[in-house]
Design a protein around this motif. Structure first.
Motif, PDB file in Angstrom:
ATOM      1  N   ILE A   1      50.063  33.013  39.101  1.00 29.17           N
ATOM      2  CA  ILE A   1      49.314  33.634  40.193  1.00 29.17           C
ATOM      3  C   ILE A   1      48.157  32.726  40.585  1.00 29.17           C
ATOM      4  O   ILE A   1      47.326  32.362  39.751  1.00 29.17           O
ATOM      5  CB  ILE A   1      48.779  35.018  39.784  1.00 29.17           C
ATOM      6  CG1 ILE A   1      49.943  35.913  39.341  1.00 29.17           C
ATOM      7  CG2 ILE A   1      48.000  35.653  40.932  1.00 29.17           C
ATOM      8  CD1 ILE A   1      49.511  37.219  38.728  1.00 29.17           C
TER       9      ILE A   1
ATOM     10  N   GLN B   1      42.639  34.319  42.781  1.00 32.41           N
ATOM     11  CA  GLN B   1      42.352  35.516  43.565  1.00 32.41           C
ATOM     12  C   GLN B   1      40.840  35.689  43.664  1.00 32.41           C
ATOM     13  O   GLN B   1      40.134  35.687  42.661  1.00 32.41           O
ATOM     14  CB  GLN B   1      42.976  36.758  42.917  1.00 32.41           C
ATOM     15  CG  GLN B   1      44.482  36.698  42.842  1.00 32.41           C
ATOM     16  CD  GLN B   1      45.108  36.620  44.223  1.00 32.41           C
ATOM     17  OE1 GLN B   1      44.858  37.458  45.085  1.00 32.41           O
ATOM     18  NE2 GLN B   1      45.916  35.590  44.442  1.00 32.41           N
ATOM     19  N   ASN B   2      40.380  35.826  44.894  1.00 29.53           N
ATOM     20  CA  ASN B   2      38.966  36.071  45.147  1.00 29.53           C
ATOM     21  C   ASN B   2      38.777  37.548  45.451  1.00 29.53           C
ATOM     22  O   ASN B   2      39.742  38.293  45.571  1.00 29.53           O
ATOM     23  CB  ASN B   2      38.477  35.243  46.335  1.00 29.53           C
ATOM     24  CG  ASN B   2      38.684  33.761  46.117  1.00 29.53           C
ATOM     25  OD1 ASN B   2      39.577  33.168  46.696  1.00 29.53           O
ATOM     26  ND2 ASN B   2      37.870  33.161  45.270  1.00 29.53           N
TER      27      ASN B   2
ATOM     28  N   ALA C   1      39.303  41.109  42.919  1.00 25.86           N
ATOM     29  CA  ALA C   1      40.196  40.035  42.454  1.00 25.86           C
ATOM     30  C   ALA C   1      41.176  40.571  41.411  1.00 25.86           C
ATOM     31  O   ALA C   1      42.370  40.246  41.451  1.00 25.86           O
ATOM     32  CB  ALA C   1      39.383  38.877  41.883  1.00 25.86           C
TER      33      ALA C   1
ATOM     34  N   ASN D   1      43.743  42.583  43.150  1.00 17.21           N
ATOM     35  CA  ASN D   1      44.707  41.701  43.803  1.00 17.21           C
ATOM     36  C   ASN D   1      45.734  41.184  42.787  1.00 17.21           C
ATOM     37  O   ASN D   1      46.933  41.125  43.087  1.00 17.21           O
ATOM     38  CB  ASN D   1      43.993  40.528  44.477  1.00 17.21           C
ATOM     39  CG  ASN D   1      43.173  40.952  45.677  1.00 17.21           C
ATOM     40  OD1 ASN D   1      43.280  42.070  46.176  1.00 17.21           O
ATOM     41  ND2 ASN D   1      42.313  40.056  46.139  1.00 17.21           N
ATOM     42  N   LEU D   2      45.271  40.823  41.590  1.00 19.77           N
ATOM     43  CA  LEU D   2      46.200  40.408  40.532  1.00 19.77           C
ATOM     44  C   LEU D   2      47.193  41.528  40.232  1.00 19.77           C
ATOM     45  O   LEU D   2      48.399  41.293  40.116  1.00 19.77           O
ATOM     46  CB  LEU D   2      45.437  40.057  39.255  1.00 19.77           C
ATOM     47  CG  LEU D   2      44.658  38.755  39.246  1.00 19.77           C
ATOM     48  CD1 LEU D   2      43.719  38.716  38.051  1.00 19.77           C
ATOM     49  CD2 LEU D   2      45.596  37.566  39.230  1.00 19.77           C
TER      50      LEU D   2
ATOM     51  N   GLU E   1      36.577  33.706  41.115  1.00 23.70           N
ATOM     52  CA  GLU E   1      37.988  33.466  41.412  1.00 23.70           C
ATOM     53  C   GLU E   1      38.743  33.540  40.094  1.00 23.70           C
ATOM     54  O   GLU E   1      38.293  32.984  39.091  1.00 23.70           O
ATOM     55  CB  GLU E   1      38.179  32.103  42.061  1.00 23.70           C
ATOM     56  CG  GLU E   1      39.627  31.818  42.417  1.00 23.70           C
ATOM     57  CD  GLU E   1      39.771  30.572  43.259  1.00 23.70           C
ATOM     58  OE1 GLU E   1      39.367  30.607  44.439  1.00 23.70           O
ATOM     59  OE2 GLU E   1      40.265  29.571  42.717  1.00 23.70           O
TER      60      GLU E   1
ATOM     61  N   ASN F   1      54.093  36.487  48.388  1.00 23.25           N
ATOM     62  CA  ASN F   1      52.888  36.911  49.093  1.00 23.25           C
ATOM     63  C   ASN F   1      53.065  38.389  49.415  1.00 23.25           C
ATOM     64  O   ASN F   1      53.464  38.745  50.526  1.00 23.25           O
ATOM     65  CB  ASN F   1      52.707  36.101  50.379  1.00 23.25           C
ATOM     66  CG  ASN F   1      52.391  34.654  50.070  1.00 23.25           C
ATOM     67  OD1 ASN F   1      51.312  34.344  49.612  1.00 23.25           O
ATOM     68  ND2 ASN F   1      53.361  33.773  50.295  1.00 23.25           N
TER      69      ASN F   1
ATOM     70  N   ASP G   1      42.661  33.165  38.358  1.00 26.05           N
ATOM     71  CA  ASP G   1      44.099  32.904  38.424  1.00 26.05           C
ATOM     72  C   ASP G   1      44.709  33.342  37.104  1.00 26.05           C
ATOM     73  O   ASP G   1      43.989  33.555  36.131  1.00 26.05           O
ATOM     74  CB  ASP G   1      44.428  31.452  38.774  1.00 26.05           C
ATOM     75  CG  ASP G   1      44.006  30.452  37.714  1.00 26.05           C
ATOM     76  OD1 ASP G   1      44.351  30.629  36.526  1.00 26.05           O
ATOM     77  OD2 ASP G   1      43.346  29.459  38.059  1.00 26.05           O
TER      78      ASP G   1
ATOM     79  N   GLN H   1      50.363  33.354  46.960  1.00 20.59           N
ATOM     80  CA  GLN H   1      49.579  34.177  46.053  1.00 20.59           C
ATOM     81  C   GLN H   1      50.077  34.017  44.623  1.00 20.59           C
ATOM     82  O   GLN H   1      49.297  34.112  43.685  1.00 20.59           O
ATOM     83  CB  GLN H   1      49.619  35.650  46.473  1.00 20.59           C
ATOM     84  CG  GLN H   1      48.944  35.918  47.791  1.00 20.59           C
ATOM     85  CD  GLN H   1      47.439  35.724  47.759  1.00 20.59           C
ATOM     86  OE1 GLN H   1      46.828  35.555  46.719  1.00 20.59           O
ATOM     87  NE2 GLN H   1      46.825  35.743  48.928  1.00 20.59           N
TER      88      GLN H   1
ATOM     89  N   LEU I   1      47.974  41.826  50.618  1.00 16.70           N
ATOM     90  CA  LEU I   1      47.125  40.689  50.276  1.00 16.70           C
ATOM     91  C   LEU I   1      47.041  39.737  51.462  1.00 16.70           C
ATOM     92  O   LEU I   1      47.957  39.654  52.281  1.00 16.70           O
ATOM     93  CB  LEU I   1      47.672  39.947  49.062  1.00 16.70           C
ATOM     94  CG  LEU I   1      47.682  40.719  47.753  1.00 16.70           C
ATOM     95  CD1 LEU I   1      48.259  39.856  46.639  1.00 16.70           C
ATOM     96  CD2 LEU I   1      46.284  41.180  47.378  1.00 16.70           C
TER      97      LEU I   1
END
Length: 129
Positions: free
Chosen positions: A32, A35-36, A56, A59-60, A122, A7, A124, A19, A11
């Motif tokens: 992973i 992720q929104n 998102a 975040n990735l 979202e 994590n 992943d 995460q 984030l």
């Protein structure tokens, strides 16, 4: 097999999920979680698919960078988009962050009835280093 749940700073943290999960052996693989389009406080960044998809994807990238990797290491991702919202903006967000010199990963896209409150997308991913 050695696994680590990560994590990274920057984030949103939740007691309900990690995460990402890193598998170290025989090849380092990072799974992973979805992720929104939320910032580090868990707040939705905007009301459009484009804004949320870009966040998102950022975040990735943050998760991957915390493990010495990049978006280029993604081998597969799954995208869920809320029904009734054009995904053209999401494709444009992808084009902003993806290096066209890198081979694109395998992809699965689902149109879903809904996601969490206010969420339109979202993503992943699985990355291999």
């Amino acid at each position: 097999m050695s696994t680590r749940h990560i994590n990274p700073e920057g984030l949103h943290r939740s007691p309900a999920f990690s995460q990402a999960v890193v598998v170290e052996q025989p090849t380092k693989t990072i799974y992973i979680g979805g992720q929104n389009g939320v910032d580090s406080d868990g707040k939705v960044v905007g009301p459009t698919v484009g804004e949320q998809a870009l966040q998102a994807l950022r975040n990735l990238a943050t998760i991957l960078e915390s493990e010495g990797a990049s978006l280029a290491n993604i081998v597969h991702w799954t995208i869920a988009a809320a029904d009734g919202h054009a995904f053209d903006e999401g494709v444009a967000a992808f084009q902003q962050v993806w290096n066209p010199a890198d081979p694109p990963p395998a992809i699965t896209v689902h149109v879903v009835a809904g996601l969490g409150p206010g969420f339109l997308v979202e993503i992943d991913a699985i990355a291999v280093i």
